[in-house]
Write an enzyme that holds these catalytic residues in place. Structure first.
Site, short mmCIF file in Angstrom:
data_model
loop_
_atom_site.label_atom_id
_atom_site.label_comp_id
_atom_site.label_asym_id
_atom_site.label_seq_id
_atom_site.Cartn_x
_atom_site.Cartn_y
_atom_site.Cartn_z
N CYS A 29 68.03 87.92 51.63
CA CYS A 29 66.82 88.26 50.89
C CYS A 29 65.64 87.50 51.49
O CYS A 29 65.69 86.28 51.63
CB CYS A 29 66.99 87.89 49.42
SG CYS A 29 65.46 88.02 48.48
N ASP A 85 43.93 120.55 40.45
CA ASP A 85 44.08 119.13 40.75
C ASP A 85 42.90 118.35 40.15
O ASP A 85 41.96 117.99 40.83
CB ASP A 85 44.14 118.94 42.27
CG ASP A 85 44.79 117.62 42.64
OD1 ASP A 85 45.27 116.93 41.73
OD2 ASP A 85 44.81 117.30 43.84
N LYS A 128 55.06 123.31 43.41
CA LYS A 128 54.09 122.55 44.20
C LYS A 128 54.01 123.07 45.64
O LYS A 128 55.00 123.56 46.18
CB LYS A 128 54.51 121.06 44.24
CG LYS A 128 54.57 120.41 42.87
CD LYS A 128 53.22 120.27 42.22
CE LYS A 128 52.52 118.99 42.59
NZ LYS A 128 53.06 117.78 42.02
N LYS A 136 54.69 129.93 33.36
CA LYS A 136 54.97 129.70 31.95
C LYS A 136 55.61 130.95 31.35
O LYS A 136 55.18 132.07 31.67
CB LYS A 136 53.68 129.41 31.18
CG LYS A 136 52.94 128.18 31.67
CD LYS A 136 51.56 128.04 31.03
CE LYS A 136 50.82 126.89 31.72
NZ LYS A 136 49.40 126.84 31.40
N LYS A 156 47.63 125.52 39.79
CA LYS A 156 47.71 124.19 39.18
C LYS A 156 46.50 123.41 39.68
O LYS A 156 46.40 123.10 40.86
CB LYS A 156 49.00 123.50 39.60
CG LYS A 156 49.19 122.15 38.96
CD LYS A 156 50.59 121.63 39.21
CE LYS A 156 50.88 120.37 38.43
NZ LYS A 156 50.00 119.26 38.74
N TYR A 168 43.73 125.96 29.55
CA TYR A 168 44.98 126.68 29.84
C TYR A 168 46.11 126.40 28.85
O TYR A 168 47.21 126.91 29.01
CB TYR A 168 45.44 126.41 31.26
CG TYR A 168 45.58 124.93 31.61
CD1 TYR A 168 46.50 124.12 30.95
CD2 TYR A 168 44.79 124.35 32.60
CE1 TYR A 168 46.61 122.78 31.26
CE2 TYR A 168 44.90 123.01 32.91
CZ TYR A 168 45.82 122.23 32.23
OH TYR A 168 45.93 120.91 32.52
N GLU A 192 49.72 130.83 37.44
CA GLU A 192 48.31 130.47 37.61
C GLU A 192 48.19 129.22 38.47
O GLU A 192 49.13 128.43 38.55
CB GLU A 192 47.69 130.20 36.23
CG GLU A 192 48.20 128.91 35.60
CD GLU A 192 48.09 128.86 34.09
OE1 GLU A 192 48.75 129.67 33.42
OE2 GLU A 192 47.34 127.99 33.60
N CYS A 225 64.43 84.75 48.71
CA CYS A 225 65.19 83.58 48.24
C CYS A 225 66.31 83.21 49.20
O CYS A 225 67.06 82.28 48.95
CB CYS A 225 65.74 83.82 46.84
SG CYS A 225 67.04 85.06 46.79
N LEU A 241 54.63 118.47 33.50
CA LEU A 241 55.44 119.62 33.93
C LEU A 241 56.50 119.16 34.90
O LEU A 241 56.28 118.24 35.69
CB LEU A 241 54.54 120.64 34.63
CG LEU A 241 53.53 121.38 33.77
CD1 LEU A 241 52.57 122.18 34.66
CD2 LEU A 241 54.23 122.31 32.80
N CYS A 274 70.02 91.90 46.89
CA CYS A 274 69.95 90.45 46.94
C CYS A 274 70.88 89.92 45.86
O CYS A 274 70.87 90.40 44.73
CB CYS A 274 68.51 90.02 46.67
SG CYS A 274 68.36 88.33 46.11
N CYS A 306 66.13 84.38 42.33
CA CYS A 306 65.29 85.11 43.27
C CYS A 306 63.90 85.36 42.66
O CYS A 306 63.78 86.05 41.66
CB CYS A 306 65.92 86.43 43.66
SG CYS A 306 64.87 87.39 44.76
N GLU A 357 22.11 92.78 43.82
CA GLU A 357 23.02 92.05 44.72
C GLU A 357 24.36 92.77 44.83
O GLU A 357 24.97 92.86 45.88
CB GLU A 357 23.25 90.63 44.18
CG GLU A 357 22.09 89.69 44.45
CD GLU A 357 22.20 88.40 43.64
OE1 GLU A 357 21.93 87.35 44.21
OE2 GLU A 357 22.56 88.46 42.44
S1 IVH Z 1 50.19 123.53 31.57
C1 IVH Z 1 53.01 121.24 28.43
N1 IVH Z 1 48.67 124.60 33.40
O1 IVH Z 1 49.45 119.50 35.56
C2 IVH Z 1 52.31 121.16 29.73
N2 IVH Z 1 49.00 122.24 33.48
O2 IVH Z 1 51.93 118.15 36.18
C3 IVH Z 1 51.04 121.93 29.73
N3 IVH Z 1 47.77 121.12 35.25
O3 IVH Z 1 49.39 117.34 32.84
C4 IVH Z 1 50.41 121.90 31.05
N4 IVH Z 1 46.81 122.91 36.07
O4 IVH Z 1 47.14 118.11 33.81
C5 IVH Z 1 49.21 123.46 32.94
N5 IVH Z 1 47.31 125.66 34.93
C6 IVH Z 1 47.84 124.55 34.46
C7 IVH Z 1 47.58 123.31 35.04
C8 IVH Z 1 48.19 122.16 34.53
C9 IVH Z 1 46.92 121.59 36.18
C10 IVH Z 1 48.14 119.71 35.13
C11 IVH Z 1 48.07 119.14 33.75
C12 IVH Z 1 49.44 118.56 33.49
C13 IVH Z 1 49.96 118.40 34.87
C14 IVH Z 1 51.46 118.40 34.90
#
Ligand code: IVH
Length: 726
Positions: A431, A131, A325, A301, A129, A237, A127, A434, A94, A449, A455, A46
């Site tokens: 507001c 997702d 980013k 890094k 990042k 990493y 390197e 309230c 980060l 407010c 409120c 269901e």
């Molecule tokens: S280094 C002390 N390297 O991004 C921090 N993080 O926004 C060590 N992430 O929580 C993180 N790719 O989940 C690092 N090449 C990369 C990454 C990376 C993705 C993520 C990670 C972290 C988040 C921070």
């Protein structure tokens, strides 16, 4: 059984929207009963039927996919389904940067902190990042023993059984690996695997919005067999606790990870100039669409681990790394309405209700409009949206932008598309919750407010904040429940302020178990049930003792966020001591007045300035706040914080002042080093100062120190004192 359902093909848009709303609620209820209460009320078949119906309607009316659609929910199991793991070294996040200039600033700030001369070499790794979701894998004696999610950074969820199903993650490490090592990295799903999985799952009606949600949902399965059927991958990493040094550079350690059998990202490279770093960033950005997995930026890094060590951490992120980013994704849509939300401090925030639109794989239905000026377009929040000051009106076509997990923003309007009858938006001066006056102070962007305690919006937001994850962290009190308890007709069910949460059980138990109807007991209320009530009371009781800093943060005092709450807690160690100081503090009244000793003590805390101190003092100056805190203290005990000096070092617990110019380290590094060793660093000399570290050019502070008979040493003596001779 209800009336038979109309075939999806014959539904009008209105009917479809109504049905999706009903299905969202119904399925969420079943999910809760199944996962949280282990008490399902329908059969699996269901349940599948409901999800299928939801998916079929969404397929025909993609524009109607709701923010709370069951197909968009990340992983069904609520936290609590897994055990908890305390990370022996916290998992931090980060800092983000967004422009080439920000990157140059980051590099410069690292150089400044380390007092490097322009000729000194400084190498960074860069390197992608990834997702996905971060994971900590603990190996003891070279065997995988625990895998935990990041959670709040301190405590994560134990997902070991599920992680063991990921073929790419080694179960054992070779002989040269340390006895103890936490390998950290990202669990993710490749895009092609994600699409294939979507196809496979479409039949069951359970789909995910993007590869990241899909990875998260797949990992948070109660049954590891389900996780096993999902194509999860892992990049290593970083690392947490290790029983021996890992190497000399970030790069070398990641190479070791590869030798141990982990997948590491092949786009990691090393660079020694900002220009080269940026060239790599732009190259990765250009490749982004071709990479087989989603990335949302590039991480830089500092390569040398000894320098990482010296740079250390801010409260939430390392100083030695940052995430650059990618630009946010944009889309065009229509503003259907503008609603006003009222936060716990009374701030009125306008929100644009949008025609649903997909941005970066996620359906967006709301966007923040920040404040009155932002709507007018001559705003103070960021740049004016348009130089000529266009206003945002209901009916306007707008460009919206969404970056990562942040709330989508309205960037601009498309004037050509404005309907002829669109009228300028009139920001309310009352507001909406309230009806109190909403006023805007001189020089402030925000209208507030004035309803304060009367409120309901402010009160519910305060409760929400109080129970939120980084405050009291009470599970089972979400938005809906808080609203329910707030509006409950009977006194025995009502929660109007934080203390009421803790008296709820007593008030409930005073009622006869047989009550039904208008004088109800909670376990008889629709949507609660005996098990969830028990769970809620247990979650509440669990927080009768809570860290001082969480308690303080939970009070929601202006300017006292998590970091400042921690600073105050560490300084005063007990809530009572802090409150006594705040109540006794007298602020300066005009020029030449420095306030009294208590005021001096508060503003002297490292990182706490007069704005924060004033907010704290003002809070305790109000009788109703003192009463609310007293009521709360009758139920909850804030635990004493570890005094700053529990680290054992020659300067632990001492108050140190740095003055004059320092030659071997920057002022920031000196401060960070002293704090790491358990000392308090103050900006000015007073009777409470234990030690002054004076460099050349020290002036009035040095003079005052000798007048007060405080010990003064130079930079070299400081290094000797703390046992650092290099
Ligand atoms: S280094 C002390 N390297 O991004 C921090 N993080 O926004 C060590 N992430 O929580 C993180 N790719 O989940 C690092 N090449 C990369 C990454 C990376 C993705 C993520 C990670 C972290 C988040 C921070």
């Amino acid at each position: 059984m209800a009336t038979p359902l109309a075939p999806v093909e014959t539904l009008t848009q209105e009917e479809a929207a109504a049905e999706l709303a009903r299905l969202a609620e119904e399925i969420a209820g079943h999910d809760r009963r199944y996962h949280a209460e282990d008490a399902p009320t329908i059969s699996d078949a269901e349940y599948d039927e409901l999800r299928l119906r939801n998916a079929a309607i969404e397929l025909r009316f993609p524009e109607l996919v709701r923010a709370d659609s069951p197909s968009r929910r990340v992983g069904a199991a609520p936290s609590g389904a897994f055990g908890q793991v305390v990370h022996s070294v916290p998992m931090l996040s980060l800092d983000n940067v967004f422009s080439d200039e920000d990157v140059a600033d980051f590099v410069a700030s690292v150089r400044r902190f380390l007092s490097l001369s322009p000729d000194d070499e400084l190498v960074f790794t860069a390197e992608p990042k990834i997702d996905g979701l971060s994971m900590s894998l603990r190996y003891e004696n070279r065997k995988l023993v625990t895998a935990a999610t990041r959670g709040d950074g301190t405590t994560g969820e134990n997902v070991t059984a599920n992680i063991r199903t990921i073929g790419e993650i080694p179960q054992t490490l070779p002989k040269d690996a340390p006895d103890i090592v936490d390998i950290r990295g990202e669990v993710y799903m490749r895009r092609d695997d994600f699409f294939a999985l979507q196809k496979r799952m479409a039949e069951s009606g359970q789909t995910f919005a993007n590869p990241r949600n899909s990875a998260a949902g797949s990992l948070r399965q109660k049954n590891p067999e389900v996780t096993k059927s999902r194509p999860l991958k892992f990049f290593a990493y970083a690392w947490g606790e290790t029983s021996e040094p890992m190497g000399k550079t970030q790069y070398d350690v990641v190479r070791r990870f590869a030798d141990w059998g982990f997948q590491v990202n092949d786009r990691m490279e090393r660079f020694d100039t900002t220009e080269a770093i940026l060239a790599h960033y732009h190259a990765i950005e250009a490749e982004r669409a071709e990479l087989p997995y989603d990335i949302d930026g590039v991480v830089y890094k500092v390569d040398r681990l000894d320098l990482q060590e010296r740079l250390g951490f801010r409260s939430r992120s390392p100083r030695w790394a940052t995430a650059h980013k990618f630009a946010a994704e944009k889309a065009m849509t229509v503003v259907n309405a503008i609603d006003i939300q009222v936060g716990r401090t009374g701030a009125l925030t306008p929100v644009a209700r949008l025609e649903p639109v997909t941005v970066g794989g996620v359906v967006v239905t709301n966007a923040t409009l920040h404040n009155e000026d932002y709507i007018k377009g001559n705003g103070t929040k960021g740049e004016p949206i348009r130089e000529e000051g266009h206003d945002i009106r209901i009916g306007d076509t707008v460009i919206i932008q969404r970056a990562g997990d942040v709330i989508p923003q309205v960037l601009d309007i498309v004037p050509e598309k404005r309907p002829a009858d669109a009228k300028p938006y009139v920001f309310p001066d009352r507001c909406p919750f309230c009806d109190s006056h909403a006023v805007r102070e001189e020089g402030e962007a925000v209208r507030r407010c004035t309803g304060g305690l009367i409120c309901p919006a402010q009160a519910t937001e305060r409760i929400r904040h109080f129970v939120s994850r980084n405050a009291l962290d009470i599970e089972g009190l979400g938005e809906k429940q808080i609203e329910f308890f707030f509006n409950a007709e009977q006194e025995a069910l009502r929660i109007r302020n934080p203390a009421d949460i803790f008296t709820l059980k007593k008030r409930q138990e005073a009622l006869p178990a047989t009550l039904e109807g208008s004088m109800q007991r909670l376990d008889k209320v629709e949507g609660f049930g005996e098990i969830s009530v028990k769970k809620l009371f247990a979650a509440i009781d669990d927080r009768r003792q809570v860290a001082f800093s969480r308690f303080l943060f939970g009070l929601g005092i202006r300017h006292i966020g998590e970091t400042n709450a921690k600073r105050l807690a560490r300084h005063f160690t007990s809530f009572g001591a802090m409150r006594a100081a705040a109540e006794a503090a007298r602020m300066p009244e005009g020029k030449g007045d420095a306030g009294n000793a208590e005021w001096q003590e508060i503003v002297g805390i490292n990182g706490i300035g007069s704005i924060v101190a004033e907010a704290l003092v003002d809070f305790f100056a109000e009788e109703h706040n003192r009463q609310a805190v007293d009521d709360l203290l009758a139920e909850v005990t804030p635990l004493d914080e570890e005094p700053v000096g529990t680290v054992s070092s020659p300067v632990a617990g001492k108050t140190v002042v740095f003055t004059g110019s320092l030659e071997k380290m920057s002022r920031d590094e000196a401060k960070a080093m002293a704090e790491k060793l358990g000392a308090k660093v103050a900006g000015s000399v007073s009777k409470k100062t234990d030690l002054v570290v004076a460099g050349p050019g020290a002036g009035s502070k040095l003079k005052l120190a000798s007048e007060l008979g405080i010990e003064v040493i130079d930079e070299d003596q400081w290094f000797q004192r703390i046992g650092r001779t290099d």
